[in-house]
Design an enzyme around this catalytic site. Structure first.
Site, PDB file in Angstrom:
ATOM      1  N   CYS A   2       1.049  -1.609  -0.030  1.00 50.29           N
ATOM      2  CA  CYS A   2       0.391  -0.090   0.658  1.00 50.29           C
ATOM      3  C   CYS A   2       0.870   1.263  -0.259  1.00 50.29           C
ATOM      4  CB  CYS A   2      -0.767   0.322   0.995  1.00 50.29           C
ATOM      5  SG  CYS A   2      -1.986  -1.029   1.503  1.00 50.29           S
ATOM      6  N   ARG A  43      -5.266   1.522  -1.228  1.00 47.83           N
ATOM      7  CA  ARG A  43      -5.310   0.664  -0.648  1.00 47.83           C
ATOM      8  C   ARG A  43      -4.891  -0.255  -1.713  1.00 47.83           C
ATOM      9  NH1 ARG A  43      -9.806  -3.956   2.136  1.00 47.83           N
ATOM     10  NH2 ARG A  43      -7.843  -5.273   3.155  1.00 47.83           N
ATOM     11  N   LEU A  44      -3.851  -1.217  -1.349  1.00 48.51           N
ATOM     12  CA  LEU A  44      -4.106  -2.742  -2.342  1.00 48.51           C
ATOM     13  C   LEU A  44      -4.105  -3.685  -1.255  1.00 48.51           C
ATOM     14  CD1 LEU A  44      -2.600  -4.251  -4.826  1.00 48.51           C
ATOM     15  CD2 LEU A  44      -1.055  -4.132  -3.576  1.00 48.51           C
ATOM     16  N   ALA A  45      -5.774  -4.194  -1.707  1.00 51.16           N
ATOM     17  CA  ALA A  45      -5.930  -4.816  -0.765  1.00 51.16           C
ATOM     18  C   ALA A  45      -5.887  -6.666  -0.864  1.00 51.16           C
ATOM     19  CB  ALA A  45      -7.669  -4.803  -1.258  1.00 51.16           C
ATOM     20  N   ILE A  46      -5.194  -6.819  -0.141  1.00 49.76           N
ATOM     21  CA  ILE A  46      -4.488  -8.635   0.355  1.00 49.76           C
ATOM     22  C   ILE A  46      -4.715  -9.324   1.127  1.00 49.76           C
ATOM     23  CG2 ILE A  46      -2.653  -9.825   0.220  1.00 49.76           C
ATOM     24  CD1 ILE A  46      -2.585  -8.149  -2.071  1.00 49.76           C
ATOM     25  N   ASN A  68       1.115   0.361   5.669  1.00 53.32           N
ATOM     26  CA  ASN A  68       1.847   0.004   4.638  1.00 53.32           C
ATOM     27  C   ASN A  68       2.360  -1.482   4.949  1.00 53.32           C
ATOM     28  OD1 ASN A  68       2.394  -1.385   2.016  1.00 53.32           O
ATOM     29  ND2 ASN A  68       4.527   0.290   2.468  1.00 53.32           N
ATOM     30  N   GLY A  69       1.860  -2.790   4.793  1.00 52.16           N
ATOM     31  CA  GLY A  69       1.925  -4.469   5.615  1.00 52.16           C
ATOM     32  C   GLY A  69       1.026  -5.004   5.498  1.00 52.16           C
ATOM     33  N   GLU A  70       2.211  -6.006   6.242  1.00 49.94           N
ATOM     34  CA  GLU A  70       1.500  -7.145   6.703  1.00 49.94           C
ATOM     35  C   GLU A  70       1.586  -7.979   7.495  1.00 49.94           C
ATOM     36  OE1 GLU A  70      -0.609  -8.524   4.256  1.00 49.94           O
ATOM     37  OE2 GLU A  70      -0.565  -7.761   2.656  1.00 49.94           O
ATOM     38  N   LEU A 224       7.712 -15.660  -7.762  1.00 43.40           N
ATOM     39  CA  LEU A 224       8.568 -15.365  -8.371  1.00 43.40           C
ATOM     40  C   LEU A 224      10.044 -16.832  -8.960  1.00 43.40           C
ATOM     41  CD1 LEU A 224       9.582 -11.621  -8.017  1.00 43.40           C
ATOM     42  CD2 LEU A 224       7.973 -12.779  -9.185  1.00 43.40           C
ATOM     43  N   VAL A 260      11.286 -13.502 -15.553  1.00 34.19           N
ATOM     44  CA  VAL A 260      11.377 -12.570 -17.107  1.00 34.19           C
ATOM     45  C   VAL A 260      13.449 -13.326 -17.182  1.00 34.19           C
ATOM     46  CG1 VAL A 260      11.919 -11.012 -14.968  1.00 34.19           C
ATOM     47  CG2 VAL A 260      11.239 -10.626 -16.986  1.00 34.19           C
ATOM     48  N   THR A 309      23.125  -0.521  -9.951  1.00 32.00           N
ATOM     49  CA  THR A 309      23.311  -2.233  -9.849  1.00 32.00           C
ATOM     50  C   THR A 309      21.495  -2.582  -9.465  1.00 32.00           C
ATOM     51  OG1 THR A 309      23.105  -5.199  -8.646  1.00 32.00           O
ATOM     52  CG2 THR A 309      23.382  -3.242  -7.154  1.00 32.00           C
ATOM     53  N   ARG A 312      19.896  -2.072 -12.563  1.00 31.18           N
ATOM     54  CA  ARG A 312      19.805  -3.150 -13.149  1.00 31.18           C
ATOM     55  C   ARG A 312      19.331  -4.072 -13.150  1.00 31.18           C
ATOM     56  NH1 ARG A 312      26.361  -3.926 -13.546  1.00 31.18           N
ATOM     57  NH2 ARG A 312      27.212  -2.370 -15.434  1.00 31.18           N
ATOM     58  N   SER A 334       8.622 -13.787  -2.973  1.00 36.71           N
ATOM     59  CA  SER A 334      10.268 -13.684  -3.574  1.00 36.71           C
ATOM     60  C   SER A 334      11.394 -14.161  -2.864  1.00 36.71           C
ATOM     61  CB  SER A 334       9.807 -12.165  -4.396  1.00 36.71           C
ATOM     62  OG  SER A 334      11.521 -12.364  -4.986  1.00 36.71           O
ATOM     63  N   GLY A 335      13.340 -14.438  -3.721  1.00 35.73           N
ATOM     64  CA  GLY A 335      13.241 -15.031  -2.597  1.00 35.73           C
ATOM     65  C   GLY A 335      14.480 -13.760  -2.250  1.00 35.73           C
TER      66      GLY A 335
END
Length: 578
Positions: A2, A43-46, A68-70, A224, A260, A309, A312, A334-335
């Site tokens: 968010c 808001r990005l609703a998750i 903004n968080g979880e 990802l 990608v 970096t 890139r 993601s890692g």
């Protein structure tokens, strides 16, 4: 992720600034005003898309918070707050109530990633806090009129503040003291050398727990998958444990993976193999060098850096995030973080002893908010996508950083390559997590793995726009963090066009680096000072495709293409947030 914007002690809520953060939260905009204090939220609703709109409040609305968080342990925390009534099912709804019960000391109780501003209208005080490592982005600024500004991105406050800076991770700012204090104080922070013997099963369980807790979602998600060790382990554990989660009951147990790269890149080939092995629905996105070059200005605007970096690696992630969002996914695993914790970058081959290796990993983790966290957060948020990073789980970091660093030392004669203790922990003969050659694949930095001609191509492009005369005057034009290459100069010109303030340029780190090292680690090899480049291929004598065997450039113009199966979204999504 968010977007939050708080303006404290100002007569203007700055609607224009809120609009600049809309990309971070396309699902809802919220605003709460109390006197001359404004709390705004994109808001990005998750979690709880139906009722979790912000700002959030306590029972009588005397405490307001924008987050903004979880918060992954929100259900456990709710059980402790028996005397409180919750308005929503949002994981962030616990924050205002925890503050009521425990005061400013509650922050360390939160297991998750977060940036928040909490306003207590009873005495017009407020606190601001950022998560332990700085996975979520956050900035603080001060206006000439006495106002304090807090925003998820620099563009939310840079024009209105006389001075602004990155909000330090693991810290809390209180209006009562008008200062910062560090709430995150783990044993490893002092950089003292740990001595706990390496136990592969303890490390494995800790990481599995970190992944499992991040499967908390009410919307479609994926992983990802670059085909490297870190993302492949995240994908493998997710695939193994997804079936028993609430997410699987709502969206099905078929895991979607995303990769990608340039045509024929190392990552595309390895990711495809891992996806086949795990049985994921695999989405493969191809781009060419020109696609990445065309995105550079947007990338710098969104990621807010001129670090070579980071840019890139951000461009391919930026392109991929757009495609991921287009197929109906709002969250990805993601890692990021593994290389910093375990000494996974190729320059760690030259670590002279366990003491210096451990201290370098500590330095790298402390700086993550300026590099990989910045990239992962903002390159995805640019398209309303959230990235979750289990390697940066607080409990997992405590376990991994308590291990005697002798176990992390790279010893070729003993068959111990980079991140050996992580590889060994998941080397299960009876129930294998990954194919052996993937489990022991050499480290590829993301900007290399998407295709070596990507870096070569942007270097060539920068050389067309930056002359030798410009480089001769670089120290006069940019006395702070003077660019030493045409590529760095090119990025700096773009950055300063968007963010011309001195405070902005000071938010970006500098210093010598080889293969993503800190300046201190450059001292490990005398030859490195003549080969300062953040690419993993700069680790001469270590990387199997080092710079002495460059691949030819690939700059043919075309548009990004994809080769992806259609993602089937359950019908309920049509009536929800998708």
């Amino acid at each position: 992720m968010c977007g939050i914007l708080a303006v404290l002690g100002c007569s203007d809520d700055s609607q224009a600034k809120r609009n600049r953060l809309k990309h971070r939260g396309p699902d809802w905009s919220g605003l709460h005003q109390h006197g001359d204090c404004y709390l705004a939220h994109q808001r990005l609703a998750i979690i709880d898309p139906a009722s979790g709109d912000q700002p959030l409040f306590n029972e009588d609305k005397s405490v307001a918070v924008t987050v903004n968080g979880e918060i992954y342990n929100h259900e456990e925390l709710r059980k402790k707050l028996t005397n409180h009534k919750f308005r929503t099912g949002s994981d962030c709804d616990v924050i205002a109530h925890l503050y009521e019960e425990y005061g400013e000391g509650f922050v360390d109780m939160l297991d998750g990633i977060f940036s928040f501003v909490l306003l207590d209208t009873r005495d017009n005080s407020y606190i601001v806090a950022r998560d332990a490592i700085g996975v979520t982005s956050l900035y603080i600024g001060w206006g000439l009129d006495g106002s304090v500004w807090i925003a998820s991105e620099m563009k939310g406050l840079n024009d209105d503040c006389e001075h602004f800076e990155s909000f330090p991770p693991g810290h809390l700012y209180s209006s009562k003291s008008a200062g910062f204090r560090r709430w995150y104080n783990p044993p490893w922070f002092s950089e003292a050398i740990p001595s706990v013997p390496y136990d592969p099963l303890v490390l494995r369980r800790a990481f599995e727990n970190a992944v499992i807790k991040r499967l908390m979602t009410d919307v479609p998600f994926g992983v990802l998958l670059s085909g490297g060790l870190d993302s492949s382990l995240v994908a493998s554990i997710t695939a193994r444990y997804l079936a028993g989660t609430k997410a699987a009951k709502q969206w099905g147990s078929q895991l979607h993976s995303f990769c990608v790269g340039l045509e024929g890149s190392p990552d595309l080939k390895a990711a495809r193999e891992v996806a086949d092995y795990l049985g994921t629905v695999h989405h493969e996105f191809h781009f060419i060098v020109q696609d990445g070059i065309d995105a550079i200005e947007d990338v710098i605007y969104h990621v807010e850096t001129y670090d070579v970096t980071t840019i890139r690696a951000s461009a391919p992630m930026f392109l991929m995030s757009r495609k991921i969002k287009s197929v109906g996914v709002k969250m990805v695993m993601s890692g990021e973080g593994s290389d910093e914790i375990f000494g996974g970058y190729l320059y760690f081959h030259k670590a002279p002893n366990k003491e210096e290796l451990h201290q370098e990993t500590c330095r790298k983790i402390k700086a993550l908010h300026q590099y990989d966290c910045l990239r992962a957060n903002k390159a995805t948020s640019a398209w309303g996508l959230e990235a979750r990073v289990p390697f940066l789980d607080k409990e997992f970091i405590n376990v991994a950083m308590s291990v005697d660093p002798e176990s992390k030392m790279i010893k070729k004669d003993e068959g111990r390559i980079e991140k050996w203790i992580l590889r060994k922990a998941f080397d299960d003969e009876n129930h294998p997590y990954l194919p052996k050659h993937i489990l022991y694949r050499q480290k590829e930095q993301f900007s290399d793995g998407v295709g070596y001609s990507w870096i070569d191509g942007i270097k060539a492009h920068a050389a067309e726009h930056v002359t030798e005369k410009m480089m001769l005057n670089a120290s006069h034009i940019y006395p702070h963090n003077t660019p030493t290459t045409k590529e760095a100069y090119y990025y700096r010109m773009i950055f300063e066009r968007f963010f011309p303030q001195n405070s902005a340029r000071l938010t970006v780190p500098g210093g010598a680096s080889v293969a993503c090292s800190t300046a201190k680690a450059v001292e490990w090899d005398a030859t490195w000072k003549n080969n300062l480049d953040p690419s993993g291929r700069a680790a001469l004598g270590v990387h199997v495709s080092a710079y002495d065997a460059e691949t030819p450039l690939s700059n043919k113009p075309s548009k990004i293409i994809d080769s992806i199966p259609t993602m089937e979204i359950p019908e309920v999504a049509i009536h929800g947030d998708i």
